[in-house]
Design an enzyme around this catalytic site. Structure first.
Site, PDB file in Angstrom:
ATOM      1  N   ASP A  86      37.533  -3.067 -17.567  1.00  0.00           N
ATOM      2  CA  ASP A  86      36.936  -3.231 -16.228  1.00  0.00           C
ATOM      3  C   ASP A  86      36.120  -4.525 -16.125  1.00  0.00           C
ATOM      4  O   ASP A  86      35.774  -4.965 -15.034  1.00  0.00           O
ATOM      5  CB  ASP A  86      36.074  -2.016 -15.854  1.00  0.00           C
ATOM      6  CG  ASP A  86      35.049  -1.694 -16.929  1.00  0.00           C
ATOM      7  OD1 ASP A  86      34.127  -2.501 -17.123  1.00  0.00           O
ATOM      8  OD2 ASP A  86      35.177  -0.646 -17.588  1.00  0.00           O
ATOM      9  N   GLU A 106      41.923  -5.515 -24.811  1.00  0.00           N
ATOM     10  CA  GLU A 106      42.189  -4.320 -23.987  1.00  0.00           C
ATOM     11  C   GLU A 106      43.689  -4.018 -24.098  1.00  0.00           C
ATOM     12  O   GLU A 106      44.515  -4.892 -23.926  1.00  0.00           O
ATOM     13  CB  GLU A 106      41.766  -4.612 -22.539  1.00  0.00           C
ATOM     14  CG  GLU A 106      42.318  -3.680 -21.475  1.00  0.00           C
ATOM     15  CD  GLU A 106      41.855  -2.231 -21.606  1.00  0.00           C
ATOM     16  OE1 GLU A 106      40.646  -1.978 -21.625  1.00  0.00           O
ATOM     17  OE2 GLU A 106      42.745  -1.344 -21.682  1.00  0.00           O
ATOM     18  N   ASP A 159      33.766  -0.738 -26.459  1.00  0.00           N
ATOM     19  CA  ASP A 159      33.570  -0.171 -25.116  1.00  0.00           C
ATOM     20  C   ASP A 159      34.791   0.686 -24.803  1.00  0.00           C
ATOM     21  O   ASP A 159      35.603   0.358 -23.942  1.00  0.00           O
ATOM     22  CB  ASP A 159      33.410  -1.332 -24.119  1.00  0.00           C
ATOM     23  CG  ASP A 159      33.176  -0.842 -22.705  1.00  0.00           C
ATOM     24  OD1 ASP A 159      32.932   0.363 -22.515  1.00  0.00           O
ATOM     25  OD2 ASP A 159      33.264  -1.675 -21.781  1.00  0.00           O
ATOM     26  N   SER A 160      34.890   1.776 -25.519  1.00  0.00           N
ATOM     27  CA  SER A 160      36.128   2.555 -25.481  1.00  0.00           C
ATOM     28  C   SER A 160      36.087   3.648 -24.418  1.00  0.00           C
ATOM     29  O   SER A 160      35.054   3.942 -23.843  1.00  0.00           O
ATOM     30  CB  SER A 160      36.331   3.219 -26.844  1.00  0.00           C
ATOM     31  OG  SER A 160      35.308   4.167 -27.050  1.00  0.00           O
ATOM     32  N   THR A 161      37.239   4.258 -24.228  1.00  0.00           N
ATOM     33  CA  THR A 161      37.316   5.508 -23.469  1.00  0.00           C
ATOM     34  C   THR A 161      36.794   6.620 -24.382  1.00  0.00           C
ATOM     35  O   THR A 161      36.277   6.358 -25.468  1.00  0.00           O
ATOM     36  CB  THR A 161      38.781   5.803 -23.085  1.00  0.00           C
ATOM     37  OG1 THR A 161      39.552   5.793 -24.292  1.00  0.00           O
ATOM     38  CG2 THR A 161      39.337   4.750 -22.145  1.00  0.00           C
TER      39      THR A 161
HETATM   40  N1  SPD Z   1      33.085   9.681 -20.622  1.00  0.00           N
HETATM   41  C1  SPD Z   1      33.145   8.311 -20.307  1.00  0.00           C
HETATM   42  C2  SPD Z   1      32.967   7.411 -21.460  1.00  0.00           C
HETATM   43  C3  SPD Z   1      33.386   6.051 -21.066  1.00  0.00           C
HETATM   44  C4  SPD Z   1      32.838   4.999 -21.876  1.00  0.00           C
HETATM   45  N2  SPD Z   1      33.442   3.733 -21.603  1.00  0.00           N
HETATM   46  C5  SPD Z   1      33.415   3.302 -20.272  1.00  0.00           C
HETATM   47  C6  SPD Z   1      33.986   1.960 -20.060  1.00  0.00           C
HETATM   48  C7  SPD Z   1      33.164   1.177 -19.122  1.00  0.00           C
HETATM   49  N3  SPD Z   1      33.315  -0.216 -19.310  1.00  0.00           N
END
Ligand code: SPD
Length: 300
Positions: A86, A106, A159-161
């Site tokens: 993002d 990414e 900066d992961s999911t």
């Molecule tokens: N549960 C959501 C965790 C998300 C963490 N990463 C968000 C990415 C924002 N740049």
């Protein structure tokens, strides 16, 4: 009839947002990508139905994941962001004038393109010609990228999911070892390390793996209201540098904090220290010396 989007967290908690417009919704090679305009939280990015960021509270997450490690490093020049499609973390990283080369690694190009188009305040740096010379984009799996680039980065920001789907391998001891190897000697790694309220076991597991790899492991915390559990953690890791070591080369950096503060909505000199103050329950959860079996949400 009003349209709502709900993040269904582990089939146990539902976070709902009233949607006023559906801006983007597509299946990429990796995940379902949605960007919606909401009544309260501004535009919001969801990946596979999980909220990744919202215009209303993104600054809390992005400022803390970037400024804490960058200010602890004596002179960060090379920075790797893993995930972060993002662009919010990149925007914060490039507020540091010492940074010469930031790599955004990414895996999903569609996330980057959708955010550039529909989340321009978060993705501002990705769209900026002025900043273009200081960053590059690698459309790669971050785990493979760190493995192939030893001894390269002063700061690595993961900066992961969440630890499911494409982000899962970014929550393993093998990945943390390769990340450590990709750091320069005084390098620092920070990752987003989940919620001690909604995912205590996951938080603890991440912390234990980091302790097995890094000599310095310091969790820090703040509230990010759109994430399930709200209370969020990040973890600072290094070979020796401490986040707020006022006596060493990584002093609190007042000369660098002062010009940064007016550019931030959350971060300031007090916050730089305060985020490391852990409530007792979190201290107990994350203390490496407390040897007890994993338990889900204790409610006593
Ligand atoms: N549960 C959501 C965790 C998300 C963490 N990463 C968000 C990415 C924002 N740049």
């Amino acid at each position: 009839m009003a349209l709502w989007v709900h993040e269904n967290f582990q089939n146990s908690l539902s976070m709902g947002y009233k949607v006023t417009d559906m801006l983007f919704n597509a299946q990429s090679k990796f995940q379902q990508i949605s960007i919606v305009e909401t009544a309260l939280m501004g535009k919001m990015l969801l990946l596979d139905g999980m909220v990744m960021t919202s215009e209303r509270d993104e600054f809390i997450y992005h400022e803390l994941i970037a400024h804490i490690p960058l200010l602890a490093h004596p002179c960060p020049k090379t920075v790797l962001i893993i995930g972060g499609g993002d662009g919010g973390t990149l925007r914060e990283v490039l507020k540091h004038p010492t940074v010469e080369r930031a790599v955004l690694c990414e895996i999903d190009e569609m996330v980057i393109d959708a955010c550039k188009q529909f989340l321009p305040t978060i993705a501002s740096t990705l769209n900026s010609e002025q900043d273009a010379a200081r960053f590059e984009i690698e459309l790669r799996d971050g785990a493979a990228y760190v493995y192939e680039n030893p001894n390269t980065f002063d700061v690595i920001i993961v900066d992961s999911t969440d630890p499911i789907g494409p982000g899962e391998r970014l929550f393993t001891e093998a990945f943390y070892k390769n990340t450590k190897a990709a750091l320069t000697e005084s390098g620092i790694m920070v990752n987003q390390s989940e919620s001690p309220i909604s995912s205590p076991d996951e938080c603890r597991r991440i912390n234990a793996m980091l302790h097995a790899v890094f000599p310095v492991v310091k969790p820090y915390t703040a509230c990010v209201p759109t994430y399930p559990g709200s209370q969020w953690t990040w973890t600072f890791c290094s070979n020796g540098i401490l986040p707020n070591n006022n006596t060493g080369p990584s002093a609190s950096q007042p000369d660098r904090v002062a010009p940064l503060t007016p550019q931030c909505r959350y971060f300031n000199a007090d916050i730089q220290h305060a985020v490391f103050a852990l409530p007792n329950y979190m201290e107990a959860l994350l203390s490496p010396s407390v040897d007890r079996p994993l338990q889900s949400c204790s409610r006593n």
